[in-house]
Design a protein around this motif. Structure first.
Motif, mmCIF file in Angstrom:
data_model
loop_
_atom_site.group_PDB
_atom_site.id
_atom_site.type_symbol
_atom_site.label_atom_id
_atom_site.label_comp_id
_atom_site.label_asym_id
_atom_site.label_seq_id
_atom_site.Cartn_x
_atom_site.Cartn_y
_atom_site.Cartn_z
ATOM 1 N N MET A 1 1.182 31.532 -75.957
ATOM 2 C CA MET A 1 1.900 30.441 -76.634
ATOM 3 C C MET A 1 1.465 30.328 -78.096
ATOM 4 S SD MET A 1 2.239 26.479 -75.438
ATOM 5 C CE MET A 1 3.354 25.358 -76.265
ATOM 6 N N TYR A 2 0.219 30.650 -78.366
ATOM 7 C CA TYR A 2 -0.304 30.559 -79.724
ATOM 8 C C TYR A 2 -0.895 31.913 -80.139
ATOM 9 C CZ TYR A 2 0.116 25.511 -78.979
ATOM 10 O OH TYR A 2 0.584 24.261 -78.713
ATOM 11 N N PRO A 3 -0.052 32.884 -80.422
ATOM 12 C CA PRO A 3 -0.547 34.236 -80.748
ATOM 13 C C PRO A 3 -1.397 34.301 -82.011
ATOM 14 C CG PRO A 3 1.808 34.057 -81.205
ATOM 15 C CD PRO A 3 1.424 32.830 -80.434
ATOM 16 N N LEU A 4 -1.108 33.456 -82.993
ATOM 17 C CA LEU A 4 -1.928 33.465 -84.204
ATOM 18 C C LEU A 4 -3.332 32.939 -83.897
ATOM 19 C CD1 LEU A 4 0.571 32.199 -86.946
ATOM 20 C CD2 LEU A 4 0.083 34.538 -86.228
ATOM 21 N N SER A 5 -3.399 31.900 -83.094
ATOM 22 C CA SER A 5 -4.702 31.332 -82.729
ATOM 23 C C SER A 5 -5.517 32.321 -81.913
ATOM 24 C CB SER A 5 -4.502 30.035 -81.935
ATOM 25 O OG SER A 5 -3.862 29.049 -82.735
ATOM 26 N N GLU A 6 -4.844 33.096 -81.079
ATOM 27 C CA GLU A 6 -5.552 34.121 -80.305
ATOM 28 C C GLU A 6 -6.205 35.138 -81.238
ATOM 29 O OE1 GLU A 6 -2.710 35.837 -77.677
ATOM 30 O OE2 GLU A 6 -2.496 34.027 -76.458
ATOM 31 N N ARG A 7 -5.506 35.499 -82.280
ATOM 32 C CA ARG A 7 -6.050 36.460 -83.241
ATOM 33 C C ARG A 7 -7.155 35.838 -84.091
ATOM 34 N NH1 ARG A 7 -1.518 37.802 -81.245
ATOM 35 N NH2 ARG A 7 -0.845 39.993 -81.187
ATOM 36 N N VAL A 8 -7.019 34.568 -84.387
ATOM 37 C CA VAL A 8 -8.089 33.872 -85.107
ATOM 38 C C VAL A 8 -9.360 33.849 -84.262
ATOM 39 C CG1 VAL A 8 -8.856 31.604 -85.923
ATOM 40 C CG2 VAL A 8 -6.619 32.472 -86.602
ATOM 41 N N ASN A 9 -9.211 33.616 -82.966
ATOM 42 C CA ASN A 9 -10.375 33.626 -82.071
ATOM 43 C C ASN A 9 -11.065 34.983 -82.086
ATOM 44 O OD1 ASN A 9 -10.293 30.955 -81.199
ATOM 45 N ND2 ASN A 9 -8.899 31.403 -79.509
ATOM 46 N N GLU A 10 -10.272 36.042 -82.130
ATOM 47 C CA GLU A 10 -10.849 37.381 -82.173
ATOM 48 C C GLU A 10 -11.580 37.605 -83.494
ATOM 49 O OE1 GLU A 10 -12.044 41.070 -80.947
ATOM 50 O OE2 GLU A 10 -11.224 39.391 -79.802
ATOM 51 N N ILE A 11 -10.995 37.125 -84.590
ATOM 52 C CA ILE A 11 -11.660 37.226 -85.895
ATOM 53 C C ILE A 11 -12.960 36.425 -85.879
ATOM 54 C CG2 ILE A 11 -11.484 36.596 -88.338
ATOM 55 C CD1 ILE A 11 -8.446 37.191 -88.091
#
Length: 329
Positions: A1-11
């Motif tokens: 649902m929040y693909p950008l947030s998922e990538r931020v978590n990885e960063i």
């Protein structure tokens, strides 16, 4: 649902949670470190804000309410762009030069300025101006008609004589803008993640075959000789205690240099160095006359055992670092 947030978590994992070395390096420049935290938070919160725009009050018929929705969404889109840009600055990663990305980003910025940002005084180039209007009759919760007047002509279409350069009409579909920007930023953040991983792997490969544990292994026989000298009155190692201690101290200094070369933070264990050096100096003192008397050899044994235990703790730390580096190659 929040693909950008998922990538931020990885960063976040790659820059602090799972990578203390990277966090250690970033914290050397506190301005960039704080910028990074702000950017990650802003990307996450703007994504949630835009998701709310798509799912809440989508049937509103109030012009005032719809204006608030539209102006808020456009501002959030631009704020999100700025956060991604500054994320790159904070990490010293170059922004992609893809012209298609630039085109989408600049178009959203243009719409925001013309519709809700600065519609009464839009600056075009150095001197030219434009003026924006929203059609109140066709102004819904998800989009609107935007009219833009260019007294000197729209500079984007100077090479298209069939167009009326002084006037532009367009329908702005906010959900389409949100979806387009999200798709682009997913790719941009994926590239950031890829770059961070590649940088870390490249760093660790520089130390392939070099083990921190090896640096400390050579201390084992030195401690054995010192303990024998402290417990056996006629041990052949009594005369060599000073050189054994010096050998251990040299290993500790080399360990310090190796940790520094790897840019690994040592704030959680550097305090052990002082205790180690002090204990080893006491070992030396125990085998020399001070004010005409010898120290008790039992003290030498106790200090040596203490120092040996501290080195053992450093070996465990070295092992953890070695395993991390080996896993990344």
């Amino acid at each position: 649902m929040y693909p950008l947030s998922e990538r931020v978590n990885e960063i976040r994992n790659l820059t602090e949670i799972d990578n203390y070395r990277k966090e250690h390096l970033l914290r050397r420049n506190m301005t960039k470190w704080l910028m990074l935290g702000s950017c990650m938070n802003t990307i996450e919160i703007t994504e949630k804000g835009l998701e709310s725009f798509l799912t809440e009050d989508t049937d509103s018929s109030g012009t005032g309410k719809n204006y608030l929705r539209i102006s808020g969404a456009l501002q959030i889109l631009v704020t999100q762009q700025e956060a991604v840009k500054n994320l790159h600055n904070a990490l010293d990663i170059k922004l992609p030069k893809d012209s298609s990305i630039k085109k989408v980003v600049e178009n959203i910025q243009r719409i925001r300025v013309s519709a809700t940002g600065h519609p009464t005084d839009i600056k075009i180039g150095k001197k030219e101006k434009a003026f924006g209007y929203i059609n109140g009759r066709n102004f819904g919760p998800q989009g609107f008609e935007l009219f833009t007047d260019y007294p000197e002509g729209d500079p984007r279409f100077k090479h298209a004589p069939e167009k009326d350069l002084r006037y532009q009409h367009e329908y702005v579909d906010i959900p389409h803008l949100i979806a387009t920007q999200k798709d682009i930023l997913i790719g941009v953040l994926d590239k950031v993640i890829e770059t961070l991983r590649e940088e870390e792997i490249a760093h660790r490969k520089k130390f392939t075959g070099e083990k921190l544990t090896k640096v400390l292994q050579i201390t084992d026989p030195f401690f054995s000789y010192i303990c024998e000298a402290a417990t056996l009155p006629n041990s052949i190692h009594i005369q060599g205690v000073d050189s054994y201690v010096d050998g251990i101290l040299e290993s500790i200094e080399k360990f310090k240099r190796e940790v520094k070369d790897r840019e690994e933070p040592d704030h959680t264990f550097s305090w052990r160095y002082e205790y180690l050096e002090n204990a080893l100096q006491r070992v030396k003192d125990c085998f020399h006359k001070v004010n005409g008397t010898h120290f008790n050899k039992k003290n030498a044994y106790a200090f040596a055992r203490f120092a040996q235990q501290e080195v053992k703790e450093l070996k465990e730390i070295a092992k953890e670092i070695d395993e991390r580096y080996a896993a990344a190659v």
